[in-house]
Scaffold this motif. Structure first.
Motif, PDB file in Angstrom:
ATOM      1  N   THR A   1     -72.884 -38.846  59.779  1.00 22.98           N
ATOM      2  CA  THR A   1     -72.970 -40.183  59.182  1.00 22.98           C
ATOM      3  C   THR A   1     -73.505 -40.117  57.752  1.00 22.98           C
ATOM      4  N   ILE A   2     -73.885 -38.917  57.298  1.00 18.74           N
ATOM      5  CA  ILE A   2     -74.512 -38.772  55.975  1.00 18.74           C
ATOM      6  C   ILE A   2     -73.444 -38.494  54.914  1.00 18.74           C
TER       7      ILE A   2
ATOM      8  N   GLN B   1     -65.674 -47.196  49.112  1.00 23.97           N
ATOM      9  CA  GLN B   1     -66.400 -46.206  49.902  1.00 23.97           C
ATOM     10  C   GLN B   1     -65.521 -45.722  51.056  1.00 23.97           C
TER      11      GLN B   1
ATOM     12  N   SER C   1     -68.846 -42.409  44.425  1.00 26.20           N
ATOM     13  CA  SER C   1     -69.763 -42.828  45.491  1.00 26.20           C
ATOM     14  C   SER C   1     -70.543 -44.090  45.176  1.00 26.20           C
TER      15      SER C   1
ATOM     16  N   THR D   1     -77.416 -35.710  63.186  1.00 26.06           N
ATOM     17  CA  THR D   1     -76.277 -36.591  62.886  1.00 26.06           C
ATOM     18  C   THR D   1     -74.946 -35.844  62.899  1.00 26.06           C
TER      19      THR D   1
ATOM     20  N   GLN E   1     -73.746 -40.779  48.910  1.00 29.73           N
ATOM     21  CA  GLN E   1     -74.554 -41.897  48.395  1.00 29.73           C
ATOM     22  C   GLN E   1     -75.838 -42.125  49.188  1.00 29.73           C
ATOM     23  N   ASP E   2     -76.012 -41.434  50.299  1.00 23.92           N
ATOM     24  CA  ASP E   2     -77.171 -41.677  51.164  1.00 23.92           C
ATOM     25  C   ASP E   2     -78.405 -40.895  50.716  1.00 23.92           C
ATOM     26  N   ASN E   3     -79.581 -41.453  51.037  1.00 26.32           N
ATOM     27  CA  ASN E   3     -80.837 -40.775  50.706  1.00 26.32           C
ATOM     28  C   ASN E   3     -80.974 -39.439  51.438  1.00 26.32           C
ATOM     29  N   GLU E   4     -80.297 -39.315  52.580  1.00 23.39           N
ATOM     30  CA  GLU E   4     -80.392 -38.097  53.392  1.00 23.39           C
ATOM     31  C   GLU E   4     -79.469 -36.985  52.898  1.00 23.39           C
ATOM     32  N   TYR E   5     -78.695 -37.253  51.861  1.00 21.07           N
ATOM     33  CA  TYR E   5     -77.719 -36.265  51.370  1.00 21.07           C
ATOM     34  C   TYR E   5     -78.357 -34.913  51.036  1.00 21.07           C
TER      35      TYR E   5
ATOM     36  N   ARG F   1     -73.330 -43.894  43.679  1.00 21.40           N
ATOM     37  CA  ARG F   1     -74.727 -43.453  43.694  1.00 21.40           C
ATOM     38  C   ARG F   1     -75.046 -42.692  42.398  1.00 21.40           C
TER      39      ARG F   1
END
Length: 428
Positions: free
Chosen positions: A269-270, A238, A386, A413, A273-277, A388
């Protein structure tokens, strides 16, 4: 056709990951080989040069004209490669597009012949005295040098690269995937071949195929065609997401230019792989991804401050860049209005139409991916990078569910990190 989660069959052979989507949808086989290695100052230039040399000839086809004739013999098969970066990795992607045997009269499998060609290109290059052919190395060094010079001559690209270079000056991401012109002079046939051997052993390697075939057939093709025995699969790590505190760094370059360039770099910070993508995707889209976006409307259309104004988001690095072309005396005003757009995003000032148009644009693009084999391959490769798992249909559903408050949370962010200006030398 089923979605990508169930469509790709996964395997591995000789330390190479294999991804196959058996389908009769296409009349051709789409083949892509991704070879990725961490961006490093000492390797970025020789690794970038390597595919240019590999495309010149193989042990079986040592002359470049033979190389091209073989593609003609394979019913006009397409072959090419790209050199780029994703996150802190330098990726070489080889591509081949070859017609399905069912549509031509041939006694020998075109898929197997295509894999033999591709395997030879990557793992069995033409050698002289045990190293790369010197003539090819010298000629391709010149090719890469000219490509790097072309970036300097294209001031839009130059400003983009310089902004990222300054923003990430202490990170591998600062490096251009094609390397550094200054390093080319020291590369010779012996040093490049040594680096190539290390690259083949140490790099992450993924082979993708979409077409009327099976995982077993492709694994067999790789075993017989790729002359590489890797001890283990190499995995992508990562990418480190860095967010700097304090005031933005301001950088001014001066060259002989007739139009100024104003670029900004933001960190978030996004990551992919993040849910906030999905919310970060929409943040970029509403801000500057499209002709209806805030930057285009407010900086270019309403105030006539810029010839172009847009933004790009790299979800594998957590970086967004804003680029615009601005007259020298309007730089400060343009900077102020761009900052106003960033502030309006943080305040959640997003019109219903803006959001609806952006969702439609992103969703349409995602739907179009499933119409192209190579686009599907590229999208799935994000999973490898990623870690994800995502399908286009899942991402479309996630985009549809995003509300203004989610984009506002994502906006919080994003931090302005670097302001880069390219001005005329005569101004000083």
């Amino acid at each position: 056709m089923t979605n990508q989660r169930t469509a790709f069959e996964r395997g591995a052979v000789n330390g190479v990951r294999v991804h196959v989507m058996p389908t009769k949808r296409f009349k051709t086989f789409a083949i892509a080989v991704y070879i990725g290695i961490p961006l490093k100052e000492e390797t970025v230039t020789p690794v970038a040069l390597t595919p240019f040399v590999l495309r010149r000839g193989t042990t079986a086809l040592p002359e470049t004209i033979q190389f091209r004739e073989r593609l003609d013999e394979l019913y006009g098969a397409g072959f090419g490669f790209d050199v780029y970066k994703r996150g802190d990795y330098q990726i070489i992607q080889f591509r081949m597009d070859i017609i399905n045997d069912a549509f031509v009269h041939t006694s020998e499998s075109l898929l197997k012949r295509g894999f033999q060609f591709l395997g030879d290109v990557i793992t069995s290059p033409v050698l002289e005295d045990g190293v790369f052919r010197n003539k090819y190395v010298q000629e391709e060094k010149e090719t890469v040098r000219k490509r790097l010079e072309a970036i300097v001559n294209d001031k839009i690209r130059y400003a983009q690269e310089r902004c990222v270079e300054e923003m990430c000056k202490d990170e591998p991401y600062r490096l251009h995937p094609l390397g550094d012109r200054a390093q080319l002079a020291d590369i010779n046939s012996t040093s490049l071949y040594s680096q190539y051997q290390s690259w083949l052993e140490q790099a992450c390697m993924d082979v993708y195929v979409i077409g009327d075939t099976s995982l077993e057939e492709i694994e067999s093709c790789i075993t017989s065609s790729f002359q590489v025995k890797r001890s283990e699969e190499k995995n992508y790590s990562q990418t480190t997401i860095n967010v700097r505190s304090g005031e933005p760094n301001k950088v001014v370059d001066r060259l002989e230019v007739t139009q100024g360039k104003l670029n900004m770099g933001l960190r978030t910070t996004i990551a992919y792989q993040d849910n906030e993508y999905p919310a970060a995707l929409l943040y970029n889209g509403v801000l500057g991804g499209y002709p209806h976006s805030k930057l285009f409307i407010n900086v270019r259309e309403k105030n006539s401050l810029a010839y172009y104004a847009s933004s790009r988001y790299d979800g594998h690095k957590g970086i967004m860049t804003i680029q615009s072309g601005v007259e020298f005396d309007l730089m400060e005003k343009a900077t102020s209005i761009i900052k106003e757009q960033l502030e309006s995003m943080e305040q959640g000032q997003i019109e219903t139409l803006e959001l609806a148009q952006t969702k439609a644009m992103i969703s349409n693009h995602l739907r179009e991916i499933d119409d192209s084999a190579f686009e599907m391959i590229g999208f799935d490769f994000n999973r490898v990078l990623s870690g994800r798992e995502r399908t286009t249909s899942q991402l479309i559903d996630e985009i549809a569910a995003i509300q203004v408050k989610d984009i506002q949370a994502a906006a919080g962010t994003f931090r302005l990190d670097t302001i880069y200006e390219l001005r005329n030398r005569e101004e000083a």
